[in-house]
Design an enzyme around this catalytic site. Structure first.
Site, PDB file in Angstrom:
ATOM      1  N   ASP A 129       0.856  -1.335   0.076  1.00 27.72           N
ATOM      2  CA  ASP A 129       0.013   0.202  -0.254  1.00 27.72           C
ATOM      3  C   ASP A 129       0.876   1.015  -0.197  1.00 27.72           C
ATOM      4  OD1 ASP A 129      -2.447  -2.119   0.505  1.00 27.72           O
ATOM      5  OD2 ASP A 129      -2.997  -0.988   2.171  1.00 27.72           O
TER       6      ASP A 129
ATOM      7  N   HIS B 158       3.592  -2.494   3.053  1.00 20.46           N
ATOM      8  CA  HIS B 158       3.325  -0.945   2.660  1.00 20.46           C
ATOM      9  C   HIS B 158       5.252   0.115   2.165  1.00 20.46           C
ATOM     10  CE1 HIS B 158       0.382  -1.007   5.939  1.00 20.46           C
ATOM     11  NE2 HIS B 158      -0.373  -0.076   5.570  1.00 20.46           N
TER      12      HIS B 158
END
Length: 256
Positions: free
Chosen positions: A79, A225
């Protein structure tokens, strides 16, 4: 593997249930007074909040939290990019023969279009992670702003790659009642996760990997992430890929 892609079909199915529940609360309050009506109101509101704050809750629309497979396969999802970490992560994935889906923020993609095209060129997936990534307020967005976040990111990513994303991840995993209508209209399926290490905030690589490993299982969706302020996301991805190899897991991209 059967396709797990399930966009919302009835984005407002929650509304009759909400109205019914509040009608029951009002009736109970009228019939038995606040000693029953008040706790019943709190209970129904808690269910509504659970639907917003629990990433795997399907109260407001379908959400994918694992792949339908019994094989030692996982779906890596990354992400918040593109970022200064993207190129290094792509090289790590290549070195391990791994694939991932990058859930990209539209405005960040527009600022780094070459990285977005490189993700696609190397055979990785690209998903929608909102246009501006309103981390503090995504859970509270109204229907107009929610649609602008979802559709705006779709337009930005399609303009860069020539392909429209098919997967969506809610910001911080919080999906309120207004997210399903734009997902339906854009043909997007919402994706949650089953293994996470809080790598966006935790700087301890070993602790992050330990948390992720506890969630690993056939079909697990792994949340990662890039671009976190602590600057250790690339190292975390490198260590995770090594661990997946050691455990005999391979990475897959589900069919949209």
């Amino acid at each position: 593997m059967d396709t797990p892609h399930r966009p919302p079909r009835r984005p407002h199915a929650w509304l009759p249930l909400l109205l019914l529940s509040q009608g029951l609360v009002a009736w109970a309050w009228w019939r038995w007074g606040w000693p029953l009506g008040l706790p019943l109101m709190f209970a129904t509101h808690a269910v509504c909040w659970w639907g917003v704050l629990a990433p795997n809750s399907a109260l407001y629309g379908p959400v994918l939290s694992r792949l339908p497979t019994g094989a030692r396969e996982v779906w890596l999802t990354i992400d918040d990019g593109p970022s200064g970490d993207t190129a290094a992560i792509l090289d790590l994935l290549d070195a391990h023969g791994a694939k991932a889906t990058f859930f990209l923020v539209g405005d960040r993609a527009q600022a780094r279009p070459d990285l977005v095209r490189e993700i696609a060129r190397r055979g990785h997936g690209i998903g929608n992670h909102s246009r501006t990534h309103p981390q503090a307020w995504f859970w509270a967005l109204g229907p107009r702003r929610m649609r602008a976040e979802v559709e705006g990111c779709q337009r930005q990513l399609a303009a860069i790659t020539g392909a429209t994303p098919r997967w969506f991840r809610a910001v911080v995993g919080h999906a309120n009642p207004f997210v399903s209508a734009p997902l339906r209209d854009e043909g997007l399926a919402r994706v949650a996760w089953g293994a996470r290490g809080f790598d966006a905030v935790d700087v301890d690589v070993a602790r992050v990997l330990g948390k992720i490993e506890r969630g690993l299982a056939p079909g697990a969706i792994v949340l990662l992430h890039e671009g976190a302020a602590h600057g250790r996301n690339v190292e975390m991805v490198a260590k995770l890929l090594q661990r997946l190899d050691a455990l005999g897991y391979r990475t897959v991209l589900p069919r949209p």
